[in-house]
Design a protein around this motif. Structure first.
Motif, PDB file in Angstrom:
ATOM      1  N   THR A 139       0.816  -1.217   0.000  1.00 33.65           N
ATOM      2  CA  THR A 139       0.000   0.000   0.000  1.00 33.65           C
ATOM      3  C   THR A 139       0.847   1.264   0.000  1.00 33.65           C
ATOM      4  O   THR A 139       0.474   2.276  -0.596  1.00 33.65           O
ATOM      5  N   GLY A 140       1.985   1.217   0.657  1.00 33.33           N
ATOM      6  CA  GLY A 140       2.840   2.398   0.711  1.00 33.33           C
ATOM      7  C   GLY A 140       3.291   2.868  -0.658  1.00 33.33           C
ATOM      8  O   GLY A 140       3.387   4.080  -0.915  1.00 33.33           O
ATOM      9  N   PHE A 141       3.556   1.926  -1.560  1.00 31.61           N
ATOM     10  CA  PHE A 141       3.998   2.301  -2.898  1.00 31.61           C
ATOM     11  C   PHE A 141       2.881   2.985  -3.687  1.00 31.61           C
ATOM     12  O   PHE A 141       3.143   3.823  -4.547  1.00 31.61           O
ATOM     13  N   LEU A 142       1.643   2.625  -3.394  1.00 26.95           N
ATOM     14  CA  LEU A 142       0.506   3.261  -4.053  1.00 26.95           C
ATOM     15  C   LEU A 142       0.188   4.603  -3.403  1.00 26.95           C
ATOM     16  O   LEU A 142      -0.132   5.585  -4.090  1.00 26.95           O
ATOM     17  N   LEU A 143       0.309   4.665  -2.080  1.00 29.54           N
ATOM     18  CA  LEU A 143      -0.029   5.896  -1.373  1.00 29.54           C
ATOM     19  C   LEU A 143       0.992   7.000  -1.606  1.00 29.54           C
ATOM     20  O   LEU A 143       0.648   8.181  -1.509  1.00 29.54           O
ATOM     21  N   LEU A 144       2.229   6.645  -1.895  1.00 32.27           N
ATOM     22  CA  LEU A 144       3.246   7.675  -2.097  1.00 32.27           C
ATOM     23  C   LEU A 144       2.870   8.633  -3.234  1.00 32.27           C
ATOM     24  O   LEU A 144       2.831   9.854  -3.017  1.00 32.27           O
ATOM     25  N   PRO A 145       2.581   8.135  -4.452  1.00 31.59           N
ATOM     26  CA  PRO A 145       2.151   9.082  -5.489  1.00 31.59           C
ATOM     27  C   PRO A 145       0.821   9.757  -5.173  1.00 31.59           C
ATOM     28  O   PRO A 145       0.607  10.914  -5.545  1.00 31.59           O
ATOM     29  N   VAL A 146      -0.080   9.051  -4.474  1.00 29.81           N
ATOM     30  CA  VAL A 146      -1.359   9.656  -4.111  1.00 29.81           C
ATOM     31  C   VAL A 146      -1.146  10.842  -3.183  1.00 29.81           C
ATOM     32  O   VAL A 146      -1.720  11.927  -3.379  1.00 29.81           O
ATOM     33  N   VAL A 147      -0.305  10.676  -2.170  1.00 28.63           N
ATOM     34  CA  VAL A 147      -0.039  11.759  -1.224  1.00 28.63           C
ATOM     35  C   VAL A 147       0.640  12.931  -1.925  1.00 28.63           C
ATOM     36  O   VAL A 147       0.317  14.104  -1.673  1.00 28.63           O
ATOM     37  N   ILE A 148       1.576  12.635  -2.827  1.00 28.01           N
ATOM     38  CA  ILE A 148       2.252  13.706  -3.567  1.00 28.01           C
ATOM     39  C   ILE A 148       1.245  14.478  -4.417  1.00 28.01           C
ATOM     40  O   ILE A 148       1.235  15.719  -4.447  1.00 28.01           O
ATOM     41  N   LEU A 149       0.387  13.742  -5.123  1.00 28.00           N
ATOM     42  CA  LEU A 149      -0.622  14.394  -5.958  1.00 28.00           C
ATOM     43  C   LEU A 149      -1.587  15.221  -5.118  1.00 28.00           C
ATOM     44  O   LEU A 149      -1.975  16.328  -5.511  1.00 28.00           O
ATOM     45  N   MET A 150      -1.975  14.698  -3.959  1.00 26.60           N
ATOM     46  CA  MET A 150      -2.902  15.437  -3.100  1.00 26.60           C
ATOM     47  C   MET A 150      -2.251  16.700  -2.542  1.00 26.60           C
ATOM     48  O   MET A 150      -2.904  17.738  -2.380  1.00 26.60           O
ATOM     49  N   PHE A 151      -0.955  16.631  -2.240  1.00 27.86           N
ATOM     50  CA  PHE A 151      -0.257  17.816  -1.747  1.00 27.86           C
ATOM     51  C   PHE A 151      -0.184  18.893  -2.828  1.00 27.86           C
ATOM     52  O   PHE A 151      -0.484  20.066  -2.580  1.00 27.86           O
ATOM     53  N   ILE A 152       0.214  18.486  -4.033  1.00 26.34           N
ATOM     54  CA  ILE A 152       0.268  19.441  -5.147  1.00 26.34           C
ATOM     55  C   ILE A 152      -1.120  20.001  -5.416  1.00 26.34           C
ATOM     56  O   ILE A 152      -1.304  21.203  -5.639  1.00 26.34           O
ATOM     57  N   ASN A 153      -2.107  19.117  -5.368  1.00 29.73           N
ATOM     58  CA  ASN A 153      -3.477  19.527  -5.664  1.00 29.73           C
ATOM     59  C   ASN A 153      -4.007  20.518  -4.627  1.00 29.73           C
ATOM     60  O   ASN A 153      -4.692  21.488  -4.972  1.00 29.73           O
ATOM     61  N   GLY A 154      -3.686  20.286  -3.372  1.00 28.53           N
ATOM     62  CA  GLY A 154      -4.217  21.137  -2.312  1.00 28.53           C
ATOM     63  C   GLY A 154      -3.448  22.427  -2.109  1.00 28.53           C
ATOM     64  O   GLY A 154      -3.912  23.308  -1.368  1.00 28.53           O
ATOM     65  N   THR A 155      -2.287  22.558  -2.737  1.00 29.30           N
ATOM     66  CA  THR A 155      -1.477  23.773  -2.584  1.00 29.30           C
ATOM     67  C   THR A 155      -1.400  24.545  -3.904  1.00 29.30           C
ATOM     68  O   THR A 155      -1.972  25.616  -4.051  1.00 29.30           O
ATOM     69  N   LEU A 156      -0.704  23.992  -4.874  1.00 29.52           N
ATOM     70  CA  LEU A 156      -0.485  24.698  -6.137  1.00 29.52           C
ATOM     71  C   LEU A 156      -1.748  24.810  -6.972  1.00 29.52           C
ATOM     72  O   LEU A 156      -1.928  25.794  -7.704  1.00 29.52           O
TER      73      LEU A 156
END
Length: 322
Positions: A139-156
């Motif tokens: 799950t960690g390998f799947l969540l890593l890109p998800v968390v990155i995308l969510m961070f970019i999405n919620g900020t930039l």
């Protein structure tokens, strides 16, 4: 209708909370990935030892149970991470629903809302995959890109709640964009599975390659089936979305196809995934080469999501950041 600022604020809070929970779940599942393999082997050895002692007539039950508790600790942490993943998905779904209620429309009228929905679909897809395959520790390998995308999405890419532009005020927003969201969200899973497949396949050919990492991955055949089955589900949905986009384009702009950057890259991604399914169904191209094609398709999807929307100018630029 006026925007409900209160519901919009609740939606933002839920989105941030879901992202934070995903981070915690990511760390927990990495613990299982890093230490769980040894724990699973130790548990099996403890069970085997218990059977041997039973045959001898005097099993030290407390000793066996203690060994099993110690060896299963990473697995218990992994289960907690999986539970948090489900909780995060429920909170993210609530954030999407509240965003829709706040703006009185389908909540995917800009890139922030689109990214919020795409990552939610990815997480839900992985929850289903975990139910079908013994891959919770990945799950960690799947969540890593998800968390990155969510961070970019919620900020930039964050956009305040507002009505959509007139060009998007159509029932096609629900049909076309929702299909694109489902297809794009599901495609993230086979992309990650294909990357892991390449590591595992290399290890199975030569156990000296990536031994510390790939030895803890599932068999290459399992990763291959995950990538294939999720792609088979996503491809027709994505195809439907592309076709609906062409119909909407004819209605809005008077033509089915105009070589707009987003249209072009979406079509390229469609061709790549069609090539993957064809190669995967052909025995001579099954395996690493098919996985490489799948990874290229995933890269095209990410390129279309970020570069085309943020860098180039086209008829789809109205869904950019605010």
């Amino acid at each position: 209708m006026p925007i409900n600022e209160t519901l919009s604020q609740y939606s933002d809070w839920l989105y941030t909370t879901a992202a934070a929970i995903y981070v915690v779940a990511l760390m927990m599942t990495l613990v299982e990935q890093g230490f769980g393999a040894k724990g699973r082997l130790a548990t099996e050895r403890a069970k085997l030892r218990a059977r041997e002692l039973v045959g001898a007539g005097g099993p030290p039950v407390e000793e066996v149970q203690a060994a099993q508790r110690t060896s299963g600790r990473p697995e218990r942490i992994g289960k907690m991470g999986a539970s948090l993943l489900v909780l995060g998905a429920l909170l993210q779904l609530s954030a999407i629903v509240l965003r829709g209620l706040a703006v009185h429309r389908a909540p995917w009228g800009n890139m922030y809302e689109y990214g919020m929905a795409v990552t939610f679909i990815t997480v839900v897809t992985w929850i289903v995959v975990m139910w079908k395959f013994p891959v919770r520790h990945l799950t960690g390998f799947l969540l890593l890109p998800v968390v990155i995308l969510m961070f970019i999405n919620g900020t930039l890419l964050y956009t305040t709640a507002a009505p959509v532009q007139p060009a998007l005020q159509s029932y096609w927003l629900v049909i076309h964009v929702s299909a694109a969201i489902i297809g794009s969200g599901v495609f993230l899973v086979p992309g990650v599975a294909s990357v892991l497949y390449l590591f595992r396949a290399a290890y199975e050919k030569d156990e000296t390659k990536f031994a510390r990492f790939a030895s803890k991955l599932p068999a290459a055949d399992v990763l291959d089936r995950i990538a294939y089955r999720t792609t088979i589900f996503a491809f027709p949905v994505f195809t439907f979305g592309v076709l609906c986009g062409a119909v909407w384009a004819e209605s809005a702009w008077g033509r089915f196809w105009g070589w707009d950057p987003k249209e072009t890259v979406a079509f390229i991604a469609w061709v790549i995934y069609a090539a993957y399914l064809h190669s995967r169904a052909t025995a001579g191209w099954r395996g690493a080469r098919a996985a490489a094609i799948n990874i290229v398709g995933f890269a095209a999807m990410i390129f279309n999501l970020f570069f085309v929307n943020l860098v180039t100018a086209g008829l789809h630029s109205y869904a950019g950041v605010g």
